[in-house]
Design a protein around this motif. Structure first.
Motif, mmCIF file in Angstrom:
data_model
loop_
_atom_site.group_PDB
_atom_site.id
_atom_site.type_symbol
_atom_site.label_atom_id
_atom_site.label_comp_id
_atom_site.label_asym_id
_atom_site.label_seq_id
_atom_site.Cartn_x
_atom_site.Cartn_y
_atom_site.Cartn_z
ATOM 1 N N TYR A 354 0.775 -1.135 -0.026
ATOM 2 C CA TYR A 354 -0.119 -0.041 -0.011
ATOM 3 C C TYR A 354 0.942 1.101 0.041
ATOM 4 C CZ TYR A 354 -4.032 -2.797 1.172
ATOM 5 O OH TYR A 354 -5.051 -4.004 1.494
ATOM 6 N N ARG A 358 6.419 -0.376 3.281
ATOM 7 C CA ARG A 358 6.034 -2.062 3.802
ATOM 8 C C ARG A 358 5.331 -2.505 2.824
ATOM 9 N NH1 ARG A 358 1.539 -2.756 7.758
ATOM 10 N NH2 ARG A 358 1.456 -4.963 8.021
ATOM 11 N N SER A 380 -3.836 -11.024 12.585
ATOM 12 C CA SER A 380 -4.797 -9.743 12.051
ATOM 13 C C SER A 380 -3.614 -8.955 11.198
ATOM 14 C CB SER A 380 -5.034 -9.061 13.059
ATOM 15 O OG SER A 380 -5.561 -8.072 12.662
ATOM 16 N N GLY A 381 -3.795 -8.569 10.302
ATOM 17 C CA GLY A 381 -2.952 -7.520 9.464
ATOM 18 C C GLY A 381 -1.793 -8.382 8.527
ATOM 19 N N ALA A 382 -2.015 -9.689 8.516
ATOM 20 C CA ALA A 382 -1.003 -10.434 7.795
ATOM 21 C C ALA A 382 -1.192 -9.979 6.235
ATOM 22 C CB ALA A 382 -1.388 -12.079 8.068
ATOM 23 N N GLY A 383 -2.155 -9.911 5.899
ATOM 24 C CA GLY A 383 -2.527 -9.309 4.449
ATOM 25 C C GLY A 383 -3.476 -10.475 3.996
ATOM 26 N N LYS A 384 -4.397 -11.189 4.773
ATOM 27 C CA LYS A 384 -5.105 -12.025 4.097
ATOM 28 C C LYS A 384 -6.664 -11.159 3.085
ATOM 29 C CE LYS A 384 -6.362 -13.239 8.203
ATOM 30 N NZ LYS A 384 -5.640 -12.335 9.114
ATOM 31 N N SER A 385 -6.838 -10.239 3.841
ATOM 32 C CA SER A 385 -8.146 -9.715 2.956
ATOM 33 C C SER A 385 -7.252 -9.015 1.754
ATOM 34 C CB SER A 385 -8.676 -8.535 3.868
ATOM 35 O OG SER A 385 -9.298 -8.929 5.022
ATOM 36 N N THR A 386 -6.122 -8.654 2.054
ATOM 37 C CA THR A 386 -5.344 -7.862 1.045
ATOM 38 C C THR A 386 -5.335 -8.900 -0.405
ATOM 39 O OG1 THR A 386 -4.294 -6.492 2.098
ATOM 40 C CG2 THR A 386 -3.267 -6.758 0.158
ATOM 41 N N GLN A 426 -15.478 -8.918 5.137
ATOM 42 C CA GLN A 426 -15.245 -9.127 6.368
ATOM 43 C C GLN A 426 -16.133 -8.218 7.426
ATOM 44 O OE1 GLN A 426 -11.200 -8.174 7.045
ATOM 45 N NE2 GLN A 426 -11.295 -8.928 9.194
ATOM 46 N N HIS A 538 -10.461 -16.354 11.390
ATOM 47 C CA HIS A 538 -9.721 -16.494 12.644
ATOM 48 C C HIS A 538 -10.071 -17.670 13.586
ATOM 49 C CE1 HIS A 538 -7.190 -13.175 12.465
ATOM 50 N NE2 HIS A 538 -8.521 -12.207 12.057
HETATM 51 N N1 LIG Z 1 -6.240 0.742 2.346
HETATM 52 C C1 LIG Z 1 -5.027 0.553 2.865
HETATM 53 N N2 LIG Z 1 -3.870 1.510 3.110
HETATM 54 C C2 LIG Z 1 -3.047 1.279 3.764
HETATM 55 N N3 LIG Z 1 -2.567 0.085 4.576
HETATM 56 C C3 LIG Z 1 -3.592 -0.933 4.440
HETATM 57 C C4 LIG Z 1 -4.803 -0.721 3.936
HETATM 58 N N4 LIG Z 1 -5.595 -1.914 3.875
HETATM 59 C C5 LIG Z 1 -4.869 -2.421 4.859
HETATM 60 N N5 LIG Z 1 -3.832 -1.947 5.092
HETATM 61 C C6 LIG Z 1 -2.571 -2.600 5.839
HETATM 62 O O1 LIG Z 1 -2.081 -3.662 5.243
HETATM 63 C C7 LIG Z 1 -2.096 -4.685 6.282
HETATM 64 C C8 LIG Z 1 -2.576 -5.901 5.667
HETATM 65 O O2 LIG Z 1 -4.295 -5.949 5.892
HETATM 66 P P1 LIG Z 1 -5.285 -6.732 5.526
HETATM 67 O O3 LIG Z 1 -6.613 -6.197 5.710
HETATM 68 O O4 LIG Z 1 -5.067 -7.468 4.327
HETATM 69 O O5 LIG Z 1 -4.998 -7.616 6.966
HETATM 70 P P2 LIG Z 1 -5.769 -8.967 7.559
HETATM 71 O O6 LIG Z 1 -4.935 -10.287 7.488
HETATM 72 O O7 LIG Z 1 -7.105 -9.289 6.475
HETATM 73 O O8 LIG Z 1 -6.186 -8.893 8.902
HETATM 74 P P3 LIG Z 1 -7.444 -8.985 9.759
HETATM 75 O O9 LIG Z 1 -7.163 -10.497 10.187
HETATM 76 O O10 LIG Z 1 -7.362 -8.093 10.828
HETATM 77 O O11 LIG Z 1 -8.698 -8.797 8.864
HETATM 78 C C9 LIG Z 1 -2.517 -4.246 7.488
HETATM 79 O O12 LIG Z 1 -1.424 -3.808 8.256
HETATM 80 C C10 LIG Z 1 -3.222 -2.937 7.236
HETATM 81 O O13 LIG Z 1 -2.947 -1.994 8.191
#
Ligand SMILES: Nc1ncnc2c1ncn2[C@@H]1O[C@H](COP(=O)(O)OP(=O)(O)OP(=O)(O)O)[C@@H](O)[C@H]1O
Ligand SMILES: [Mg+2]
Length: 587
Positions: A354, A358, A380-386, A426, A538
């Motif tokens: 993003y 990082r 949480s924050g590992a990048g799954k939703s990404t 989510q 989770h």
């Molecule tokens: N639009 C965005 N802009 C900047 N950073 C982002 C954005 N969306 C997510 N992030 C960052 O990217 C990282 C991964 O986010 P993501 O949502 O993929 O995590 P996740 O594994 O789905 O977490 P969770 O289990 O909490 O849903 C996080 O550290 C978050 O802060």
């Protein structure tokens, strides 16, 4: 700061061009109505007064006067008719153009990528679209009904008077010029004052909204005195700015009024001198008086014209920028529709960040086989939703490729890509529409029976039936009138109805209690049949049955296997998570 005023007008003109025939007729109406009403009609008044003192018999004079009166009546009727015609045509064009502007702003804004919406407040976007359309309406009306008449009146009056007396016309022209130039500078000085004042207006609105939204915090954290004091500071700032702006305005009105009185007395005095020389008649006095009234009205309006120009172009500025910003993600020129056959998904060396500082996804290599059900696990924050967002091409990869059935997702149309997937996000957001409309959004052609069947499978039917209005219940803005779990069930029903070949569940059941979840699990198991499925959860108990579980850390897969095989791994991350959770949650 660079303003895009030229671009704003280019966009407006583009829209106005669609009714250019009408625009031309409106222009003619405004032009001729001003010429007839403000320039020619007063000439008949002059004639009227000159006739009044003519040395002819009473009867002849009466007949002549009535004749002139009829001419004035005739001219007035034509003038009124032209104004009315212009007005009608202007309304007719304006509503067409404004609808066009609204629609194109709506469509263009919608086509921006997710990142654009993350960086802009939705409330502010709504305001920008409205302001842009209404700014056009204000500028349009000012141009046709204030600006054109003002220019024609000034030029026309000076021309008519110059045929009578060049010096008089020159003096009036000079006087008007001074007034126009001073009004222009006044508007330039006033503009920053107005901008500051309107910023204060917005600040008041913002404070009000923020404070009222937090009314519970204000009450329960005893913040009333603090809030009240800080609101007073905001309104005091507004007070100081309003004082500057409004006082300046009042002083300018005094100057403008003085100048107009000077003009009136000046031309009358000059007229006396001309009358003394026998050049001026009584009718001429009537003429210049009528012209003076017209001029003073129009010049008084000049500052509104200039102000409207600056104000409305400033109002349109933000939306112009949005319209000039290219869409972040666009279909390639020759993009074809995605053809889903096997339902195989491949991430090849996919990386994404993003922000430059990082990396979220780091050289991810992943093959999801046709009809395979995989689970993504990780902190949480590992990048799954990404990963899901990248698969849906909501963001572009920084490097690498994603393929669906051997077609790179950046080579196919976005519409077809999205059509191949059902996503339960989510935190599902619903339209402020009825429940049935919200569920049907997954497949608009579905019948009521199909919608209800999907709701039954998602175990949403139970709570929906308990609402007095059932499926016709409105769910509130973003779905706020439903609990988190209810919203999720509506989203699941929508996904069931959509029945797309690729199914993605991102914490789809996280807000449900264990009992509801196990009920829905059957429906989800059914839904997963014949599909390629990505599940993020989770709560590890919900993914035990998946074909493969991938553990994600720092943007790459660090462990993978079935639930059983992963538990057999000594010191395995998944094993650690499972032990920690003992069938519960990780965070
Ligand atoms: N639009 C965005 N802009 C900047 N950073 C982002 C954005 N969306 C997510 N992030 C960052 O990217 C990282 C991964 O986010 P993501 O949502 O993929 O995590 P996740 O594994 O789905 O977490 P969770 O289990 O909490 O849903 C996080 O550290 C978050 O802060
Ligand atoms: Mg997530």
């Amino acid at each position: 700061m660079k303003y895009n005023t030229k671009e704003t007008f280019k966009i407006y003109i583009q829209h106005a061009k669609k009714v250019k025939g009408l625009v031309f007729v409106i222009f003619l109406c405004s032009l001729f109505a001003t010429i007839l009403g403000d320039l020619i009609t007063p000439l008949f008044y002059k004639h009227f007064f000159d006739t009044l003192i003519k040395d002819v018999s009473f009867d002849v004079k009466k007949a002549l006067l009535i004749g002139i009166l009829f001419k004035i009546l005739f001219l007035s009727l034509i003038t009124r008719g032209l104004w009315a015609l212009g007005d009608f045509l202007s309304s007719k064009s304006l509503i067409v153009i404004m609808r066009d502007i609204f629609q194109s702003c709506f469509e263009y804004t919608h086509k921006h990528a997710i990142n654009f919406f993350n960086n802009n407040f939705v409330g502010s976007l709504v305001k920008q679209v409205n302001r842009f359309a209404w700014a056009f309406s204000h500028l349009w009306n000012t141009f046709f009904w204030d600006f054109i008449p003002l220019v024609i009146a000034i030029v026309g009056i000076c021309i008519v008077l110059s045929t009578q007396n060049l010096l008089l016309a020159g003096i009036i022209f000079l006087w008007i010029l001074i007034l126009c130039v001073s009004t222009f500078f006044y508007s330039r000085v006033k503009l920053p004052l107005d901008v500051a004042l309107s910023a204060s207006d917005s600040e008041i609105s913002g404070r009000l909204a923020d404070s009222f939204t937090n009314h519970e915090n204000v009450k329960f954290l005893n913040g009333f005195v603090l809030e009240s004091k800080s609101f007073w500071n905001t309104t005091t700032k507004w007070h100081d700015r309003a004082k500057k702006s409004w006082y300046f305005d009042a002083w300018f009105r005094v100057f403008q009024g003085g100048m107009l009185v000077g003009l009136q007395i000046g031309i009358l005095y000059f007229a006396i001198l001309l009358w003394e020389k026998g050049v001026f008649t009584v009718g001429d006095f009537a003429l210049i008086q009528a012209y003076f009234v017209t001029l003073s009205f129009k010049i008084w309006e000049l500052k509104h014209i200039i102000r409207s120009y600056y104000e409305q172009t400033a109002n349109a500025e933000e939306m112009t920028k949005i319209l000039l910003t290219p869409h972040e993600i666009e279909d390639k020129r020759k993009a074809e529709a995605l053809s889903v056959t096997d339902r195989r998904i491949i991430f090849k060396n996919a990386s994404f960040a993003y922000h430059k500082t990082r990396k979220i996804i780091n050289k991810l290599n992943l093959e999801i086989h046709p009809h395979e059900r995989i689970a993504l696990v990780g902190h949480s924050g590992a990048g799954k939703s990404t990963i899901v967002k990248l698969l849906m091409r909501q963001y572009e990869l920084t490097s690498g490729k994603i393929f669906i059935d051997d077609q790179s997702i950046d080579n196919v149309t976005q519409e077809s890509l999205w059509a191949s997937m059902s996503l339960v996000p989510q935190d599902p957001i619903l339209f402020h529409r009825t429940l049935i409309e919200n569920i049907r959004y997954g497949r608009p052609e579905a019948s009521d029976e199909e919608v209800i069947e999907a709701a039954r499978l998602a175990h949403a039917h139970e709570f929906i039936s308990e609402f007095p209005e059932g499926y016709d219940t409105y769910v509130g803005e973003r779905g706020v009138k439903l609990s988190g779990g209810e919203r999720q069930r509506v989203a699941i029903a929508r996904a069931i109805l959509r029945n797309a070949p690729i199914l993605i569940l991102d914490e789809a059941t996280s807000s449900l209690d264990s009992e509801s979840e196990s009920l829905i699990q059957d429906a989800l198991d059914n839904l997963m049949k014949e599909k390629t499925v990505i599940v993020i959860a989770h709560r590890l108990s919900t993914i035990m049955k998946m074909d493969r579980i991938l553990v994600l850390e720092k943007g790459t897969v660090v462990e993978e296997g079935t639930h059983k095989s992963l538990l057999r791994k000594k010191n395995g991350i998944y094993k650690g998570l499972w032990t920690l959770q003992a069938g519960g949650f990780i965070d």
